[in-house]
Design a protein around this motif. Structure first.
Motif, PDB file in Angstrom:
ATOM      1  N   GLU A   1      -9.556  -3.233  -7.693  1.00 14.64           N
ATOM      2  CA  GLU A   1      -8.389  -3.458  -6.828  1.00 14.64           C
ATOM      3  C   GLU A   1      -7.140  -3.798  -7.649  1.00 14.64           C
ATOM      4  O   GLU A   1      -6.328  -4.626  -7.233  1.00 14.64           O
ATOM      5  CB  GLU A   1      -8.679  -4.590  -5.833  1.00 14.64           C
ATOM      6  CG  GLU A   1      -9.795  -4.303  -4.850  1.00 14.64           C
ATOM      7  CD  GLU A   1      -9.385  -3.322  -3.758  1.00 14.64           C
ATOM      8  OE1 GLU A   1      -8.244  -2.817  -3.805  1.00 14.64           O
ATOM      9  OE2 GLU A   1     -10.214  -3.056  -2.866  1.00 14.64           O
ATOM     10  N   GLU A   2      -6.977  -3.175  -8.791  1.00 17.17           N
ATOM     11  CA  GLU A   2      -5.858  -3.509  -9.664  1.00 17.17           C
ATOM     12  C   GLU A   2      -4.500  -3.287  -8.996  1.00 17.17           C
ATOM     13  O   GLU A   2      -3.536  -3.995  -9.292  1.00 17.17           O
ATOM     14  CB  GLU A   2      -5.927  -2.692 -10.959  1.00 17.17           C
ATOM     15  CG  GLU A   2      -5.906  -1.189 -10.760  1.00 17.17           C
ATOM     16  CD  GLU A   2      -6.015  -0.420 -12.066  1.00 17.17           C
ATOM     17  OE1 GLU A   2      -6.130  -1.071 -13.121  1.00 17.17           O
ATOM     18  OE2 GLU A   2      -5.992   0.828 -12.026  1.00 17.17           O
ATOM     19  N   GLN A   3      -4.398  -2.318  -8.096  1.00 14.20           N
ATOM     20  CA  GLN A   3      -3.124  -2.044  -7.437  1.00 14.20           C
ATOM     21  C   GLN A   3      -2.805  -3.054  -6.338  1.00 14.20           C
ATOM     22  O   GLN A   3      -1.637  -3.396  -6.113  1.00 14.20           O
ATOM     23  CB  GLN A   3      -3.142  -0.633  -6.844  1.00 14.20           C
ATOM     24  CG  GLN A   3      -3.266   0.472  -7.876  1.00 14.20           C
ATOM     25  CD  GLN A   3      -3.359   1.849  -7.235  1.00 14.20           C
ATOM     26  OE1 GLN A   3      -3.794   1.982  -6.091  1.00 14.20           O
ATOM     27  NE2 GLN A   3      -2.951   2.872  -7.978  1.00 14.20           N
ATOM     28  N   ALA A   4      -3.822  -3.529  -5.656  1.00 15.59           N
ATOM     29  CA  ALA A   4      -3.604  -4.385  -4.487  1.00 15.59           C
ATOM     30  C   ALA A   4      -3.411  -5.857  -4.839  1.00 15.59           C
ATOM     31  O   ALA A   4      -2.747  -6.590  -4.095  1.00 15.59           O
ATOM     32  CB  ALA A   4      -4.775  -4.239  -3.516  1.00 15.59           C
ATOM     33  N   ILE A   5      -3.977  -6.324  -5.944  1.00 15.12           N
ATOM     34  CA  ILE A   5      -3.972  -7.753  -6.263  1.00 15.12           C
ATOM     35  C   ILE A   5      -2.559  -8.338  -6.353  1.00 15.12           C
ATOM     36  O   ILE A   5      -2.276  -9.375  -5.723  1.00 15.12           O
ATOM     37  CB  ILE A   5      -4.766  -8.024  -7.559  1.00 15.12           C
ATOM     38  CG1 ILE A   5      -6.259  -7.775  -7.311  1.00 15.12           C
ATOM     39  CG2 ILE A   5      -4.558  -9.462  -8.031  1.00 15.12           C
ATOM     40  CD1 ILE A   5      -7.107  -7.864  -8.559  1.00 15.12           C
ATOM     41  N   PRO A   6      -1.621  -7.744  -7.108  1.00 19.17           N
ATOM     42  CA  PRO A   6      -0.271  -8.337  -7.183  1.00 19.17           C
ATOM     43  C   PRO A   6       0.416  -8.411  -5.818  1.00 19.17           C
ATOM     44  O   PRO A   6       1.087  -9.409  -5.504  1.00 19.17           O
ATOM     45  CB  PRO A   6       0.469  -7.393  -8.135  1.00 19.17           C
ATOM     46  CG  PRO A   6      -0.598  -6.730  -8.933  1.00 19.17           C
ATOM     47  CD  PRO A   6      -1.752  -6.578  -7.996  1.00 19.17           C
TER      48      PRO A   6
END
Length: 309
Positions: free
Chosen positions: A12-17
């Protein structure tokens, strides 16, 4: 007052921030008096999910994490988060923002002002999902509520705010094969439900394929109902009675009309039908036996490779 937020993550690298910014905004504007404990569970991600979580933990003292040695599944991630949570209230949330953080103030009021032990959420629509997936999802809830004493709300999400006694009750359930939607209801406690329209993911793609959801539904049925075993027994009794009656009819017919008991094709069809039903019953028994086998081995629900708590 501290609120622990458990966030399972798998690639989920795109959603975390985006999730972190949205959650911070909700706490800053609507929950300024509450302390936040954000627990990310990295469920064996193969992208930069863990690195991003570590950066957040370095810059934000309220961010903590547990990283699994491999992918153990969302159920294991939820359990790990419940074990690690130290807040007065604890919530499980999806990082893709399909569980809206904006509902948290209302959920807290339900507990503090209305005396509920839990505040749960459920979707009233499945817009954006493939029709076939929505059909089977609704069918699953109808089926499990008919055959199980544990009633699960249609469209229920894992997104749930719980008091410390509820969390302790869930932690006490050490079973390896877990179905959290059922466990939430099995432990009891008073729950207020908040309904909302389906929300699309903010980034990335869902990790739940139709096949994974199908297996998950079987997990829920086997975990909270023995009706399939009773069904297999009833089918066996009915077919045995039908077979005995058929034999009696064939014998009588042969005694009255000699050489009339022919029908190779019909016999093959009957054998195939009986064989299929036997295999179905064995499959049902196998599902329960397989879960008993995994439980008695007493393997840990998860193994952490790296953690900050």
């Amino acid at each position: 007052m501290r609120i622990s937020l458990i966030v399972p993550c798998l690639n989920e690298e795109q959603a975390i921030p985006i999730f972190k910014q949205t959650l911070d905004a909700v706490f800053a504007t609507e929950l300024p008096t509450y302390e936040k404990e954000l627990i990310f569970i990295d469920d064996g991600s193969t992208d930069n999910t863990l690195q991003i979580i570590k950066e957040l933990a370095t810059n934000s003292p309220d961010v903590k994490f547990i990283s699994f040695s491999r992918n153990f599944g969302k159920e294991a991630a939820i359990y790990a988060g419940l074990e690690a949570a130290t807040g007065d209230y604890t919530a499980v949330m999806d990082v893709d923002l399909q569980d809206p953080p904006s509902l948290l103030p209302e959920m807290i009021r339900a507990i503090e002002e209305e005396g509920y032990d839990c505040a749960g959420t459920c979707r009233v629509s499945r817009s954006g999902e493939p029709p076939i997936r929505s059909f089977f999802a609704r069918s699953f809830y109808k089926l499990i509520n008919k055959i199980s004493k544990t009633q699960i709300v249609d469209g229920a999400r894992d997104y749930k705010l719980m008091t410390r006694p509820v969390v302790n009750a869930l932690i006490s359930l050490k079973e390896y094969n877990r179905f959290s939607k059922g466990l939430y209801e099995w432990v009891g406690f008073r729950t207020k439900w908040f309904k909302y329209e389906n929300i699309e993911r903010v980034a990335g793609e869902t990790k739940w394929s139709f096949f994974k959801l199908f297996l998950y539904s079987i997990e829920g049925i086997v975990a909270f109902s023995t009706a399939p075993l009773a069904l297999a027994s009833i089918m066996g009794v009915l077919l045995s009675g039908f077979s005995f009656l058929s034999i009696v009819i064939l014998v009588i017919r042969e005694l009255i009309w000699h050489h009339s008991a022919y029908g190779w094709t019909s016999m093959v069809c009957i054998f195939c039908l009986m064989g299929g039903i036997i295999l179905l019953c064995l499959g049902i028994l196998g599902q329960y036996l397989a879960r008993t086998y995994t439980e008695v081995k007493k393997r840990p629900i998860y193994i952490s490779k790296e953690r900050s708590i």
